[in-house]
Scaffold this motif. Structure first.
Motif: not given
Length: 487
Positions: A201-227
């Motif tokens: 966002r910017s007021d001068s000049p007027l900027i109102n831009q949404n930028i999409s970007f992809a994030v891939k996180v490789l890991g486990f669906q388990n909790p960090d520490l499971e008992r």
């Protein structure tokens, strides 16, 4: 037109404002447009008539500042070897300039000229990049870089980030010099994979831009520490669920499963694995001394081991670790094993005591404790340990089924039963006799009690046999009398 020409003389400041699109003498002559690096943009030549209606002598040209990009009329098209020559086209029928694969250096003033008309467009370029090409392991902290370039002074940008779940993300700004913004984001979790949004966002000049970007996180669906809890001699299965299939991870990565009995102890490799770019999982068993199995049927992208008969010393930390490009992510399962025992182990004699012991192999979390209780017993048959105590003893004098429970936050995590049998009567004689002072005299009295008990039982059996004989004799005499009366 005359008013405009008088009010806006061609001073440098006014010319700059015209370039930024803040002041416009004619809306169609000055434009401000945002372009994203790596994408394409289409610049309009406002109010130009279609090709079919252009006169023969009408010439349309596009310039970048003073550099001619192309010239065309109704029948011909001429393109220069300018810096974007291989990345732009003219879109019919309105002579729009389409620039592909934008770069920061493409920012500037583009002018469309036809006849007496000139349409100036100030192209402002934004470039967003993410560290590690957007491919992360869980618990890594990504770095976001936003750069901008324009024909005029660079505006002060306001940046807001949203993760894949549309939650606002707090970013720590490391560098801000208007041309380049560097921000560190939060530690990533496997669930953060998806499309993020950067609002600029910017007021001068007027900027109102949404930028999409992809994030891939490789890991486990388990909790960090499971008992996980298990009892001695039970069967337990430990599972780690990778999210590689879910996020469509198209890269090769490897990993291994290690076990160590406690923190600081030597780790033992149980198996290693690799996952291909097609998502196929291959496992190799590495340990022959540790008794475990690798199930053939299991959920997709799952590392799984089965302990068919748990021993008390199978407890400890099972750590699954994956590696990608020299970086690591891991997930631990803490296996806590419970066992119970009795001292003495034999049947419980009447009037005697027995000590029952319940023990778990590892540290318990806050709020967890052990409980002994007799099934169908009373409140007097219940004993609780202190929180996080790993061993609980209870002295009992009543036979029956006793149960040890591991309770965490009012939830019974695991239970193990111990059946206390009552000793036969003749054993009681021995225990009672041996308990009187422990002297030889007491032992002799005990033996005498045994003999007396045996003699008493023999006399009772003899009396019973004699009574049966007398009854049999009486019945015979009665039969003989009845026989004589009949005669």
């Amino acid at each position: 037109m005359e008013l405009c020409g008088t009010a806006l003389s061609c001073t440098p400041a006014a010319f700059l404002l015209l370039h930024l699109g803040l002041i416009s003498t004619k809306a169609h002559e000055n434009e401000f447009q945002i372009g994203l690096a790596g994408e394409e943009v289409t610049l309009n030549c406002m109010d130009i008539i279609p090709d079919s209606k252009l006169t023969r002598d009408t010439v349309v040209s596009w310039k970048y500042y003073n550099t001619l990009l192309c010239r065309m009329d109704k029948f011909s098209f001429w393109k220069t070897s300018a810096f974007i020559a291989d990345r732009f086209d003219i879109k019919a029928p309105h002579k729009q300039l389409q620039v592909r694969n934008l770069k920061l250096s493409d920012a500037g003033i583009y002018t469309c000229e036809y006849g007496s008309h000139k349409v100036r467009t100030s192209l402002h370029i934004l470039k967003l990049t993410l560290s590690l090409d957007g491919h992360f392991l869980q618990n890594e902290v990504p770095e976001l870089i936003l750069m901008q370039n324009s024909s005029g002074p660079l505006p002060d940008l306001n940046i807001i980030l949203f993760d894949s779940n549309n939650n606002r993300v707090t970013a720590e700004l490391q560098n801000k010099n208007r041309r380049k913004y560097i921000a560190s984001l939060k530690k990533l979790e496997a669930m953060d994979s998806g499309t993020w949004v950067c609002q600029v966002r910017s007021d001068s000049p007027l900027i109102n831009q949404n930028i999409s970007f992809a994030v891939k996180v490789l890991g486990f669906q388990n909790p960090d520490l499971e008992r996980k809890y298990a009892t001695v001699d039970s069967t337990v299965t430990l599972s780690w669920h990778l999210n590689s299939q879910k996020i469509k991870w198209k890269e090769v990565f490897t990993g291994q499963l290690n076990w160590k009995q406690q923190e600081g102890a030597n780790a033992h490799e149980l198996l290693d694995f690799n996952v291909t770019a097609q998502g196929q999982l291959h496992e190799t068993k590495k340990s022959s001394s540790f008794l475990f199995e690798i199930p053939e049927r299991k959920p997709e992208s799952t590392i799984e081991v089965k302990l068919p008969k748990v021993h008390f010393n199978h407890s400890g930390q099972y750590q699954c670790q994956l590696e990608y490009q020299g970086r690591y992510a891991q997930s631990k399962i803490e296996l806590v094993v419970m066992k119970v025992s009795a001292n003495p182990a034999g049947p419980l004699s009447r009037g005697a005591n027995m000590t029952l012991t319940c023990q778990v192999s590892g540290l318990l979390p806050p709020g967890a404790y052990l409980r002994w209780e007799r099934v169908n017993g009373t409140e007097m048959d219940i004993k609780n340990s202190k929180q996080q105590e790993v061993k609980l003893e209870v002295n009992i004098s009543a036979a029956g089924l006793w149960s040890c429970h591991l309770i965490e936050d009012s939830d019974r995590k695991i239970s193990l039963h111990y059946l206390v049998e009552e000793a036969p009567v003749w054993i009681n004689y021995v225990i009672i006799g041996a308990a009187v002072g422990g002297s030889l005299l007491a032992f002799a009295l005990g033996c005498l009690c045994i003999i007396s008990g045996i003699n008493w039982q023999r006399r009772r059996q003899r009396a019973k046999r004699m009574a049966q004989a007398r009854q049999h004799l009486l019945e015979n005499k009665t039969c003989q009398c009845q026989h004589r009366l009949k005669k």
